[in-house]
Design a protein around this motif. Structure first.
Motif, PDB file in Angstrom:
ATOM      1  N   ILE A 169      -0.057  -6.316 -18.786  1.00 42.40           N
ATOM      2  CA  ILE A 169       1.228  -5.854 -17.817  1.00 42.40           C
ATOM      3  C   ILE A 169       1.235  -4.686 -17.486  1.00 42.40           C
ATOM      4  O   ILE A 169       1.668  -4.175 -16.186  1.00 42.40           O
ATOM      5  N   ARG A 170       0.635  -3.599 -18.307  1.00 40.97           N
ATOM      6  CA  ARG A 170       0.839  -2.270 -17.941  1.00 40.97           C
ATOM      7  C   ARG A 170      -0.140  -2.136 -16.765  1.00 40.97           C
ATOM      8  O   ARG A 170      -0.068  -1.483 -15.959  1.00 40.97           O
ATOM      9  N   GLY A 171      -1.111  -3.079 -16.676  1.00 46.90           N
ATOM     10  CA  GLY A 171      -2.335  -2.860 -15.675  1.00 46.90           C
ATOM     11  C   GLY A 171      -1.751  -3.382 -14.216  1.00 46.90           C
ATOM     12  O   GLY A 171      -1.869  -2.632 -13.113  1.00 46.90           O
ATOM     13  N   LYS A 172      -1.121  -4.368 -14.161  1.00 48.69           N
ATOM     14  CA  LYS A 172       0.050  -5.029 -13.238  1.00 48.69           C
ATOM     15  C   LYS A 172       0.729  -3.918 -12.592  1.00 48.69           C
ATOM     16  O   LYS A 172       0.931  -3.694 -11.523  1.00 48.69           O
ATOM     17  N   LEU A 173       1.571  -3.409 -13.470  1.00 47.40           N
ATOM     18  CA  LEU A 173       2.687  -2.115 -13.073  1.00 47.40           C
ATOM     19  C   LEU A 173       1.742  -1.363 -12.139  1.00 47.40           C
ATOM     20  O   LEU A 173       2.331  -0.624 -11.378  1.00 47.40           O
ATOM     21  N   ALA A 174       0.530  -0.788 -12.985  1.00 43.13           N
ATOM     22  CA  ALA A 174       0.019   0.283 -12.250  1.00 43.13           C
ATOM     23  C   ALA A 174      -0.429  -0.138 -10.991  1.00 43.13           C
ATOM     24  O   ALA A 174      -0.558   0.611 -10.054  1.00 43.13           O
ATOM     25  N   THR A 175      -1.009  -1.165 -10.776  1.00 40.54           N
ATOM     26  CA  THR A 175      -1.627  -1.781  -9.388  1.00 40.54           C
ATOM     27  C   THR A 175      -0.584  -1.971  -8.509  1.00 40.54           C
ATOM     28  O   THR A 175      -0.649  -1.233  -7.394  1.00 40.54           O
ATOM     29  N   VAL A 176       0.549  -2.360  -8.888  1.00 38.84           N
ATOM     30  CA  VAL A 176       1.815  -2.425  -7.921  1.00 38.84           C
ATOM     31  C   VAL A 176       2.149  -1.085  -7.750  1.00 38.84           C
ATOM     32  O   VAL A 176       2.575  -0.717  -6.172  1.00 38.84           O
ATOM     33  N   ALA A 177       2.398  -0.134  -8.471  1.00 40.99           N
ATOM     34  CA  ALA A 177       2.812   1.158  -8.229  1.00 40.99           C
ATOM     35  C   ALA A 177       1.841   1.816  -7.220  1.00 40.99           C
ATOM     36  O   ALA A 177       2.211   2.412  -6.175  1.00 40.99           O
ATOM     37  N   ALA A 178       0.714   1.680  -7.375  1.00 31.98           N
ATOM     38  CA  ALA A 178      -0.514   2.160  -6.373  1.00 31.98           C
ATOM     39  C   ALA A 178      -0.409   1.662  -5.184  1.00 31.98           C
ATOM     40  O   ALA A 178      -0.374   2.510  -3.979  1.00 31.98           O
ATOM     41  N   GLU A 179      -0.327   0.419  -4.972  1.00 25.84           N
ATOM     42  CA  GLU A 179      -0.299  -0.254  -3.628  1.00 25.84           C
ATOM     43  C   GLU A 179       1.090   0.213  -2.925  1.00 25.84           C
ATOM     44  O   GLU A 179       1.168   0.066  -1.982  1.00 25.84           O
ATOM     45  N   LEU A 180       2.170   0.104  -3.598  1.00 22.55           N
ATOM     46  CA  LEU A 180       3.492   0.559  -3.320  1.00 22.55           C
ATOM     47  C   LEU A 180       3.467   2.088  -2.492  1.00 22.55           C
ATOM     48  O   LEU A 180       3.729   2.379  -1.562  1.00 22.55           O
ATOM     49  N   ASP A 181       2.702   2.899  -3.203  1.00 25.23           N
ATOM     50  CA  ASP A 181       2.427   4.214  -2.688  1.00 25.23           C
ATOM     51  C   ASP A 181       1.589   4.402  -1.536  1.00 25.23           C
ATOM     52  O   ASP A 181       1.758   5.068  -0.518  1.00 25.23           O
ATOM     53  N   ALA A 182       0.618   3.665  -1.594  1.00 27.03           N
ATOM     54  CA  ALA A 182      -0.277   3.438  -0.326  1.00 27.03           C
ATOM     55  C   ALA A 182       0.243   3.109   0.904  1.00 27.03           C
ATOM     56  O   ALA A 182      -0.125   3.429   1.877  1.00 27.03           O
ATOM     57  N   THR A 183       1.219   1.967   0.774  1.00 28.07           N
ATOM     58  CA  THR A 183       1.860   1.459   1.863  1.00 28.07           C
ATOM     59  C   THR A 183       3.187   1.758   2.091  1.00 28.07           C
ATOM     60  O   THR A 183       3.882   1.459   3.119  1.00 28.07           O
ATOM     61  N   ALA A 184       3.637   2.856   1.348  1.00 24.60           N
ATOM     62  CA  ALA A 184       5.297   3.160   1.627  1.00 24.60           C
ATOM     63  C   ALA A 184       5.475   3.851   2.908  1.00 24.60           C
ATOM     64  O   ALA A 184       6.655   3.456   3.521  1.00 24.60           O
ATOM     65  N   HIS A 185       4.410   4.348   3.438  1.00 20.76           N
ATOM     66  CA  HIS A 185       4.612   4.921   4.795  1.00 20.76           C
ATOM     67  C   HIS A 185       4.752   3.946   5.710  1.00 20.76           C
ATOM     68  O   HIS A 185       5.546   4.100   6.840  1.00 20.76           O
ATOM     69  N   LEU A 186       4.104   2.861   5.752  1.00 26.12           N
ATOM     70  CA  LEU A 186       4.379   1.736   6.576  1.00 26.12           C
ATOM     71  C   LEU A 186       5.789   0.885   6.557  1.00 26.12           C
ATOM     72  O   LEU A 186       6.341   0.654   7.438  1.00 26.12           O
ATOM     73  N   GLY A 187       6.122   0.824   5.198  1.00 27.43           N
ATOM     74  CA  GLY A 187       7.464  -0.126   4.874  1.00 27.43           C
ATOM     75  C   GLY A 187       8.650   0.627   5.341  1.00 27.43           C
ATOM     76  O   GLY A 187       9.471   0.247   5.630  1.00 27.43           O
ATOM     77  N   LEU A 188       8.617   2.265   4.995  1.00 28.39           N
ATOM     78  CA  LEU A 188       9.721   2.972   5.299  1.00 28.39           C
ATOM     79  C   LEU A 188       9.811   3.274   6.836  1.00 28.39           C
ATOM     80  O   LEU A 188      10.757   3.945   7.135  1.00 28.39           O
ATOM     81  N   ALA A 189       8.863   2.994   7.861  1.00 23.40           N
ATOM     82  CA  ALA A 189       8.942   3.152   9.198  1.00 23.40           C
ATOM     83  C   ALA A 189       9.151   1.910  10.062  1.00 23.40           C
ATOM     84  O   ALA A 189       8.962   1.875  11.081  1.00 23.40           O
ATOM     85  N   THR A 190       9.833   0.827   9.274  1.00 19.94           N
ATOM     86  CA  THR A 190      10.196  -0.458   9.780  1.00 19.94           C
ATOM     87  C   THR A 190      11.584  -0.593  10.435  1.00 19.94           C
ATOM     88  O   THR A 190      12.147  -1.522  10.936  1.00 19.94           O
ATOM     89  N   GLY A 191      12.584   0.512  10.302  1.00 18.93           N
ATOM     90  CA  GLY A 191      13.639   0.419  10.866  1.00 18.93           C
ATOM     91  C   GLY A 191      13.619   0.629  12.417  1.00 18.93           C
ATOM     92  O   GLY A 191      12.665   1.059  13.122  1.00 18.93           O
ATOM     93  N   PHE A 192      15.075   0.331  12.907  1.00 20.72           N
ATOM     94  CA  PHE A 192      15.172   0.459  14.644  1.00 20.72           C
ATOM     95  C   PHE A 192      14.913   2.050  14.879  1.00 20.72           C
ATOM     96  O   PHE A 192      15.481   2.835  14.164  1.00 20.72           O
ATOM     97  N   ASP A 193      14.368   2.472  15.996  1.00 20.39           N
ATOM     98  CA  ASP A 193      14.502   3.704  16.260  1.00 20.39           C
ATOM     99  C   ASP A 193      15.847   4.119  16.412  1.00 20.39           C
ATOM    100  O   ASP A 193      16.702   3.788  17.029  1.00 20.39           O
ATOM    101  N   GLN A 194      16.019   5.592  15.961  1.00 23.43           N
ATOM    102  CA  GLN A 194      17.567   6.077  16.695  1.00 23.43           C
ATOM    103  C   GLN A 194      17.540   6.550  17.837  1.00 23.43           C
ATOM    104  O   GLN A 194      16.524   7.181  18.427  1.00 23.43           O
ATOM    105  N   ASP A 195      18.548   6.269  18.683  1.00 24.96           N
ATOM    106  CA  ASP A 195      18.715   6.828  20.029  1.00 24.96           C
ATOM    107  C   ASP A 195      19.214   8.235  20.128  1.00 24.96           C
ATOM    108  O   ASP A 195      19.544   8.694  19.063  1.00 24.96           O
TER     109      ASP A 195
END
Length: 278
Positions: free
Chosen positions: A252-278
């Motif tokens: 379970i610790r390994g799974k948590l670490a893997t999920v955290a690492a993947e989230l860190d690696a892809t956060a820039h993509l996930g955080l950039a999915t909102g509509f562009d502000q006018d």
């Protein structure tokens, strides 16, 4: 079954494995057990030893009418332990739909049905506990146990929501996530094993061969697991999850670490999915 101040535990699958260990621990603590089992005669010795504190009800958790009868016969239920389950081995493609559906019936629909049946009386009293036996495989998965983990994981996530719903009402939910323990879980006759497809030998072969071979070789002691559960049920500020065994804690610790690492690696993509502000 009327000992003053004794809690009454309704335990499914109480005649073997973790269920038998829970039954032994509960009786050792002076509480009462309603043993819900498919074969009532299998509880004869326990009933003979504790005739005033053990009641047996016939229950196949797949059977909705039998579940209603079991809860009615039990009367007051202070602690529900949804323990009944079995192992399934095979790649997803190797798993027949009938086996996948049966896994969900036994390890998801059945436990939630019993949970719903006992909740009205627990809400009325403003107390009670629901113990859901999932698995470390309910929190993470690996090749060859997808069907089993799907059923256990579904119960785990439903129980996480349940806890948020009923904790304010005085009802505890405890998700128990065991690793390998010396129960009958891995007995070859107790496992459902899908027909092998050679292409999966490299990924699934280890669990297909290794799980049956591990029977009665596991390092985990079911009695100690039961003691850990009893020490957690009813405690103030108790955790939602209880991982049991070094393998479960490590995985379970390994799974948590893997999920955290993947989230860190892809956060820039996930955080950039909102509509562009006018």
């Amino acid at each position: 079954m009327s000992a003053d101040n004794a809690l009454r535990w309704l335990i499914t699958g109480a005649n073997s494995g973790f269920g038998a260990a829970f039954t032994k621990a509960v009786l050792g603590a002076g509480d009462e057990v309603v043993a819900a089992v498919r074969r009532p005669e299998s509880m004869a010795e326990v009933v003979a030893a504790h005739p005033d504190r053990v009641r047996v009800v016939a229950l196949d958790v797949r059977d909705a009418a039998a579940a209603e009868r079991a809860v009615k016969e039990a009367g007051r239920v202070d602690v529900l332990v949804n323990n009944a389950g079995y192992g399934i081995v095979g790649a997803i493609e190797e798993t027949a739909e009938t086996d996948l559906r049966d896994a969900m019936e036994v390890m998801f629909f059945g436990p939630l049905r019993l949970t719903r049946l006992v909740l009205p009386q627990m809400r009325e009293r403003g107390s009670g506990a629901i113990v859901q036996l999932t698995s470390m495989g309910g929190f993470m998965s690996f090749a060859g146990v997808g069907a089993y983990s799907a059923a256990k994981g579904a119960l785990e996530l439903a129980s996480e929501a349940l806890a948020a719903e009923v904790n304010p009402l005085g009802i505890q939910v405890l998700i128990v996530e065991p690793g390998e323990f010396r129960t009958g879980f891995a007995k070859p006759a107790a496992l459902t094993i899908g027909a092998a497809i050679p292409d999966y030998a490299e990924t699934v072969g280890a669990i297909r061969d290794g799980l049956p071979a591990s029977d009665q070789q596991q390092s985990g002691d079911p009695d100690k697991a039961a003691a850990a559960v009893l020490a957690t049920v009813g405690q103030p500020n108790a955790p939602l999850r209880l991982a049991l065994g070094p393998d479960a804690v490590g995985a379970i610790r390994g799974k948590l670490a893997t999920v955290a690492a993947e989230l860190d690696a892809t956060a820039h993509l996930g955080l950039a999915t909102g509509f562009d502000q006018d």
